[in-house]
Design a protein around this motif. Structure first.
Motif, PDB file in Angstrom:
ATOM      1  N   ILE A 216      88.671  43.893 -53.945  1.00 17.42           N
ATOM      2  CA  ILE A 216      89.575  44.363 -52.888  1.00 17.42           C
ATOM      3  C   ILE A 216      90.198  43.185 -52.142  1.00 17.42           C
ATOM      4  N   CYS A 227      89.581  42.047 -43.967  1.00 19.85           N
ATOM      5  CA  CYS A 227      89.583  43.436 -44.456  1.00 19.85           C
ATOM      6  C   CYS A 227      88.751  44.308 -43.518  1.00 19.85           C
ATOM      7  N   GLN A 228      87.641  43.743 -43.052  1.00 19.66           N
ATOM      8  CA  GLN A 228      86.755  44.508 -42.170  1.00 19.66           C
ATOM      9  C   GLN A 228      87.390  44.729 -40.805  1.00 19.66           C
ATOM     10  N   ILE A 229      88.167  43.762 -40.334  1.00 17.23           N
ATOM     11  CA  ILE A 229      88.897  43.939 -39.073  1.00 17.23           C
ATOM     12  C   ILE A 229      89.887  45.101 -39.224  1.00 17.23           C
ATOM     13  N   ALA A 230      90.475  45.239 -40.421  1.00 19.68           N
ATOM     14  CA  ALA A 230      91.398  46.353 -40.679  1.00 19.68           C
ATOM     15  C   ALA A 230      90.653  47.679 -40.858  1.00 19.68           C
ATOM     16  N   GLY A 231      89.337  47.652 -40.803  1.00 17.43           N
ATOM     17  CA  GLY A 231      88.569  48.905 -40.863  1.00 17.43           C
ATOM     18  C   GLY A 231      88.025  49.265 -42.231  1.00 17.43           C
ATOM     19  N   ALA A 232      87.919  48.289 -43.138  1.00 19.74           N
ATOM     20  CA  ALA A 232      87.556  48.603 -44.526  1.00 19.74           C
ATOM     21  C   ALA A 232      86.107  49.063 -44.713  1.00 19.74           C
ATOM     22  N   ASN A 233      85.196  48.635 -43.854  1.00 22.49           N
ATOM     23  CA  ASN A 233      83.774  48.952 -44.094  1.00 22.49           C
ATOM     24  C   ASN A 233      83.528  50.440 -44.312  1.00 22.49           C
ATOM     25  N   ASP A 235      85.640  53.272 -44.591  1.00 23.92           N
ATOM     26  CA  ASP A 235      86.400  54.179 -45.457  1.00 23.92           C
ATOM     27  C   ASP A 235      86.700  53.615 -46.839  1.00 23.92           C
ATOM     28  N   LEU A 236      86.339  52.355 -47.062  1.00 24.53           N
ATOM     29  CA  LEU A 236      86.679  51.761 -48.357  1.00 24.53           C
ATOM     30  C   LEU A 236      85.465  51.071 -48.977  1.00 24.53           C
ATOM     31  N   MET A 264      77.521  44.348 -47.885  1.00 26.36           N
ATOM     32  CA  MET A 264      78.701  44.487 -47.020  1.00 26.36           C
ATOM     33  C   MET A 264      78.649  43.496 -45.867  1.00 26.36           C
ATOM     34  N   ILE A 308      87.412  55.608 -56.363  1.00 29.22           N
ATOM     35  CA  ILE A 308      87.866  54.403 -55.648  1.00 29.22           C
ATOM     36  C   ILE A 308      87.852  53.212 -56.600  1.00 29.22           C
TER      37      ILE A 308
END
Lengths: 355, 355
Positions: A216, A227-233, A235-236, A264, A308
């Motif tokens: 990813i 990516c985690q700041i964008a919220g990936a943990n 929902d992705l 993670m 996914i």
């Protein structure tokens, strides 16, 4: 140097290969040759600049021998007791791993695959049915920029037998233990070797990281933490990791529940770019097949739904095509496709490649 | 120019806005003002260079009036009978669409939203409850490079009422028909206007293209046909399009079965980069919320499982964060996140933004 030391050849002079050669050389129990292709002249002249969290820093470092090709390594410094392969494994690339190592494999050579992915032992065993095949998983987080090597974790090698029908368990384990001995530093804070009789679990555990975070980050061009700041943990990353766990379970490998959480959060605060992103930024082909393609084949065979991972796989295959075009491995002329139905484009590409 | 012509303001001077202003101007039935921000000086000096498959080519073309801001357009050339908004709709950007158009909305202004996405009428209606709101879908495949405009399809406008409680059907349809009259060329080969009393179906149909091809090309950096060469039709595009169709069905909109096939093949042989990819290459924010975020909210509300679209949405949100950082809209300092659990990074970013 004592000539009676076991001879080890390291093929693959990226972050992992350089660290492996360094560990083996510093321990002083093996005669180490490394194949260095593009940086050969520079390495012969100035060596590597090493800045490691555990081994410390060295200027002008080199293993005992450096060769510019596998053929030269074999003729100048072989035959080898161990061949450590740390290249990427890209069956859809220009050369398979089996083709790469063939010139340096003699009957006595134990092949140690320090590579990512699932399902990589089968083609290797088919090509070299008489050789003992070991598996190494190196957790280190190292990067190589030019001839500067650094790392962010302790060097941890998990070593195990792989596909070895036709050899006794004792014979295989003696090779495993000998290589562990060559690799392991006296100080356990410096590096760490764990011998496992069955490495499938470790392998799938590493895939939890690689199939999700590595892929990813490569796709989006961002490090894990961004990516985690964008919220990936939520929902992705987590649902994708659970897909890996489900595929592993369908293969009889039950991973601990905590593995997803651990993988993670392994890089929290490090703003670390995983290897596939580093490769992609360097316009190098990525290991999309051994990281996602092969596991998804298991999923399909076992009836596990992994939407996914499938989506990420399809997207990365598109990126890989683009890389191949940029590298000149394939040529796409618009007029060769015009007038065809786009459903038939993949077949059309194959036909054009054969010409 | 006859001063009695209806006054039309076009806001958004990209490919779609420029074509809309051109169509309206060439038809000669409206007095057309366009807001041009960054290219204002150049457009005032040299106009646009227009190369269209239908309208033909023009050098030094300009609509009747060009203004550098919405405020100046209103004070110099307003009040407007129609305000045509062709900007991207990015609720997570620096200014909402409602804020952008407010200076040029008077009581008589009919607002025509020529924008992508689903769910964009609600905030507009809330901001301007007394104005008639129409919807335009423009299928044209136009691009603007500097001041060079080109297109690849015939200009097709689908026009319909949107959210208009409080106005009689007759009153609304008279505005729809008047705008169609202003826009439609006498020659149906030049452009084409279709009036629909309910545009939800057309809107969801366009989403079949936008939510899938537009987003995936943006993510991978490749044009549609190259994605198809990599094999995207079968395992990525078609199943993702079927997810859009399922969400539409859950909202009571039954799309024809052929729509997926049609949208998937609409660009066969054109090697065309969809708008979101063009935007992303220009480092412009993309319409991830109105193209994927809002539809996925419908999916969640209606219990429709859409894993491919969800994955693409999460990946694009990561890309969008990266764009915001590159544009200086947000700042990410590593030390602001170190010591926090990555699960809490999104909330941490929000807190930091508020400071």
């Amino acid at each position: 140097m004592a000539t009676e030391l076991p001879k080890v050849l390291v093929i693959g002079s990226g972050g992992v290969g350089t660290i492996a050669a360094l560990s083996l050389t510093l321990n002083g129990k093996a005669e180490v040759t490394m194949v260095v292709r593009s940086a050969y002249e520079q390495v012969m002249k100035d060596g590597y600049t090493v800045k490691l969290v555990t081994y410390g820093s060295f200027d002008n470092w080199r293993p005992h021998h450096v060769s510019s090709t596998v053929e030269k390594a074999e003729s100048d410094h072989g035959p080898f007791d161990f061949l450590v392969l740390t290249t990427k494994n890209i069956p859809d690339g220009s050369m398979t791993c089996e083709q790469i190592i063939a010139p340096a494999v003699s009957k006595k050579t134990t092949i140690v695959l320090v590579q990512n992915g699932i399902g990589i032992d089968e083609p290797m065993k088919a090509a070299f049915p008489e050789n003992i095949l070991l598996l190494g998983i190196l957790l280190i987080g190292s990067t190589l920029k030019g001839t500067l090597v650094d790392n962010i974790y302790k060097d941890q090698l998990i070593l195990s037998p792989f596909a070895n029908d036709g050899h006794s368990h004792e014979e295989v384990m003696s090779r495993v233990n000998l290589f562990a001995e060559l690799y392991k530093n006296a100080d356990p804070e410096v590096n760490y070797v764990r011998v496992e009789e069955n490495s499938k679990k470790s392998r799938w555990e590493k895939l939890v990281y690689n199939a999700v975070l590595n892929t990813i980050c490569a796709l989006t061009g961002l490090d894990v933490n961004r990516c985690q700041i964008a919220g990936a943990n939520k929902d992705l990353f987590m649902p994708a990791m659970k897909e890996v766990v489900a595929i592993a379970a369908s293969e009889g490998i039950n991973l601990d529940d905590e593995i997803c959480y651990k993988m993670m959060h392994i890089g929290d605060g490090l703003f670390y770019a995983p290897s596939m992103l580093v490769d992609l930024n360097k316009k190098q082909l990525c290991e999309v097949e051994v990281i996602l393609g092969y596991p998804l084949k298991f999923a399909e065979r076992n009836g596990v739904y992994a939407p996914i991972l499938s989506t990420v796989y399809q997207l990365l295959k598109i990126k890989q095509l683009h890389l191949k075009e940029e590298k000149g491995m394939i040529t796409i002329n618009l007029e060769d496709f015009q007038g065809y139905n786009s459903d038939d484009y993949p077949q059309r590409l194959e036909e054009l490649q054969k010409k």
